[in-house]
Design a protein around this motif. Structure first.
Motif, PDB file in Angstrom:
ATOM      1  N   PRO A 118       0.968  -1.188   0.012  1.00 44.37           N
ATOM      2  CA  PRO A 118       0.001   0.019  -0.100  1.00 44.37           C
ATOM      3  C   PRO A 118       0.896   1.253   0.157  1.00 44.37           C
ATOM      4  CG  PRO A 118      -0.012  -1.030   2.282  1.00 44.37           C
ATOM      5  CD  PRO A 118       0.821  -2.113   1.294  1.00 44.37           C
ATOM      6  N   MET A 119       0.164   2.364  -0.454  1.00 48.47           N
ATOM      7  CA  MET A 119       1.206   3.528  -0.543  1.00 48.47           C
ATOM      8  C   MET A 119       1.241   4.262   0.780  1.00 48.47           C
ATOM      9  SD  MET A 119      -0.412   4.947  -4.246  1.00 48.47           S
ATOM     10  CE  MET A 119      -2.207   4.890  -3.581  1.00 48.47           C
ATOM     11  N   GLU A 214      -9.443   1.305  -3.266  1.00 51.03           N
ATOM     12  CA  GLU A 214      -9.985   1.366  -2.088  1.00 51.03           C
ATOM     13  C   GLU A 214     -11.113   2.497  -2.071  1.00 51.03           C
ATOM     14  OE1 GLU A 214      -7.716   2.014   2.031  1.00 51.03           O
ATOM     15  OE2 GLU A 214      -6.982   3.137   0.329  1.00 51.03           O
ATOM     16  N   PHE A 215     -12.119   2.220  -1.043  1.00 54.15           N
ATOM     17  CA  PHE A 215     -13.187   3.321  -1.116  1.00 54.15           C
ATOM     18  C   PHE A 215     -13.415   3.567   0.422  1.00 54.15           C
ATOM     19  CE2 PHE A 215     -13.669   0.879  -5.048  1.00 54.15           C
ATOM     20  CZ  PHE A 215     -13.759   2.027  -5.974  1.00 54.15           C
ATOM     21  N   VAL A 249      -5.683   9.002   4.548  1.00 54.60           N
ATOM     22  CA  VAL A 249      -7.034   8.535   5.104  1.00 54.60           C
ATOM     23  C   VAL A 249      -7.724   7.456   4.245  1.00 54.60           C
ATOM     24  CG1 VAL A 249      -9.162   9.343   6.084  1.00 54.60           C
ATOM     25  CG2 VAL A 249      -7.249  10.923   5.940  1.00 54.60           C
ATOM     26  N   GLY A 250      -7.485   6.314   4.546  1.00 57.62           N
ATOM     27  CA  GLY A 250      -8.126   5.143   3.839  1.00 57.62           C
ATOM     28  C   GLY A 250      -8.964   4.426   4.599  1.00 57.62           C
ATOM     29  N   TYR A 251      -9.580   3.536   3.967  1.00 59.95           N
ATOM     30  CA  TYR A 251     -10.540   2.324   4.549  1.00 59.95           C
ATOM     31  C   TYR A 251      -9.513   1.162   5.182  1.00 59.95           C
ATOM     32  CZ  TYR A 251     -14.145  -1.045   5.632  1.00 59.95           C
ATOM     33  OH  TYR A 251     -14.839  -1.899   6.357  1.00 59.95           O
ATOM     34  N   GLY A 252      -8.523   0.764   4.359  1.00 65.55           N
ATOM     35  CA  GLY A 252      -7.524   0.074   4.857  1.00 65.55           C
ATOM     36  C   GLY A 252      -7.650  -1.444   4.075  1.00 65.55           C
ATOM     37  N   LYS A 287      -4.482   1.108  -6.075  1.00 65.22           N
ATOM     38  CA  LYS A 287      -4.274   2.278  -5.281  1.00 65.22           C
ATOM     39  C   LYS A 287      -4.852   2.142  -3.954  1.00 65.22           C
ATOM     40  CE  LYS A 287      -5.459   6.361  -7.237  1.00 65.22           C
ATOM     41  NZ  LYS A 287      -6.011   7.112  -7.831  1.00 65.22           N
ATOM     42  N   LEU A 288      -4.114   1.346  -3.349  1.00 65.85           N
ATOM     43  CA  LEU A 288      -4.348   1.098  -1.709  1.00 65.85           C
ATOM     44  C   LEU A 288      -3.420   2.039  -1.073  1.00 65.85           C
ATOM     45  CD1 LEU A 288      -5.848  -0.386   0.551  1.00 65.85           C
ATOM     46  CD2 LEU A 288      -3.915  -2.178   0.460  1.00 65.85           C
ATOM     47  N   MET A 289      -4.133   2.943  -0.086  1.00 67.97           N
ATOM     48  CA  MET A 289      -3.206   3.560   0.744  1.00 67.97           C
ATOM     49  C   MET A 289      -2.905   2.971   2.030  1.00 67.97           C
ATOM     50  SD  MET A 289      -4.032   6.878  -0.597  1.00 67.97           S
ATOM     51  CE  MET A 289      -4.223   8.328   0.500  1.00 67.97           C
ATOM     52  N   ASN A 290      -1.712   3.430   2.488  1.00 68.17           N
ATOM     53  CA  ASN A 290      -1.132   2.736   3.806  1.00 68.17           C
ATOM     54  C   ASN A 290      -1.394   3.975   4.825  1.00 68.17           C
ATOM     55  OD1 ASN A 290       0.210   2.367   6.127  1.00 68.17           O
ATOM     56  ND2 ASN A 290       2.118   1.584   4.994  1.00 68.17           N
TER      57      ASN A 290
END
Length: 322
Positions: A118-119, A214-215, A249-252, A287-290
């Protein structure tokens, strides 16, 4: 109680921030906003006059020109110019009028197209951006750097504390359901609803369906924004760096576009076939956020994708019936 200006207060994120502030006990009369007709944020003189008159204590900068792949490809000049102007005008006018606390909302597209997943926050400026939304991404990166530069130059002497949060893909009440210029979830909600009503046997989705996305439900984003804005300065700075101060800020977790389409179809009650047009662009493969940093600071999301889509669909139905 502070006087708070929410730029973009009628947009999806801005209106969610207003809801969150009111739910937390803020006086609605102390939360101010202006429509585009009332205040053009690309007009420097008008923005400076607004700040000189209103003198807010805090600013949430949620105003932006936004859109999906089609809109970014079609209007690159507007996407880079409008966003650069809005950010520069609002942040500078805030400083000139004594605003100590400001929160800038960016986007996950600031990260390189092929950033390690994840980014994490330190992936910024380490590679090439996704070409389809590069102008928008460049503007958002500039917004982060404007905040960091004002902190660097004016933080000690003037108490400037301007922070940035980078949301993943957002959805929920107040979204844009335009047939061409909307993001993927509102576009799918509209398409599946119309297919259900018209009894269309097949719905065709742009792209292969293989990319992961990711949403995050927009009220979770608002909750995170208010949380980050109000973190003690020492706690915030302990976990960030002067020239890398933004927070993801992501869902994970993420899902494929194909899984998303199936979930939207299920929520709406569409029972036909779902096809994918692989001749259309996919965008970034993943595009998954860390969001480890934000979780370390004590915040977690609360709305899962199916619950969020159900709320979003009810919002869409209200708009259809209006």
């Amino acid at each position: 109680m502070p006087k708070i200006y929410v730029a973009g207060h009628r947009g999806m994120v801005g209106s969610a921030i207003v809801r969150n502030l009111i739910a937390k006990g803020h006086d609605p009369s102390r939360i101010i906003g202006r429509t585009h007709a009332e205040l053009d944020l690309t007009d420097q003189a008008a923005v400076r006059q607004f700040f000189a008159i209103e003198k807010p204590d805090q600013v949430y900068l949620a105003a932006a020109r936004v859109g999906g792949i089609h809109a970014n490809n079609t209007y690159p000049a507007e996407f880079i110019y409008d966003n650069l102007m809005v950010q520069a005008n609002v942040i500078d006018a805030a400083f000139r009028n004594g605003v100590k606390k400001l929160l800038f909302l960016g986007s996950s597209c600031i990260y390189p197209k092929l950033a390690p997943q994840p980014m994490s926050e330190n992936a910024l400026l380490t590679g090439f951006l996704e070409p389809t939304n590069e102008p928008y991404a460049v503007a958002k990166i500039a917004g982060i750097k404007i905040c960091e530069s004002y902190n660097r130059q004016y933080g000690t002497e003037h108490g400037v504390d301007y922070r940035s949060v980078m949301p993943t893909n957002l959805y929920g009440p107040g979204d844009n359901y335009h047939p061409e210029n909307s993001h993927v979830i509102p576009a799918l909600i509209r398409r599946f609803h119309e297919a259900k009503v018209n009894k269309t046997p097949t719905v065709t989705i742009w792209g292969s369906g293989k990319p992961y996305r990711e949403f995050l439900f927009v009220d979770d984003m608002a909750s995170a924004s208010v949380y980050v804005m109000n973190l003690p300065k020492a706690q915030y700075e302990e976990h960030t760096k002067p020239m890398q101060s933004h927070i993801n800020v992501g869902y994970g977790s993420d899902i494929t576009i194909a899984q998303l389409a199936q979930t939207v179809g299920k929520v709406i009650g569409y029972t036909g076939q779902i096809d994918f047009d692989s001749t259309k662009p996919d965008g970034a493969p993943r595009k998954l956020m860390n969001s480890t940093l934000l979780k370390t600071l004590g915040w977690n999301p609360s709305v899962d994708i199916e619950e969020g889509l159900s709320i979003a669909y009810q919002d869409y139905l209200k708009k259809v019936l209006e």
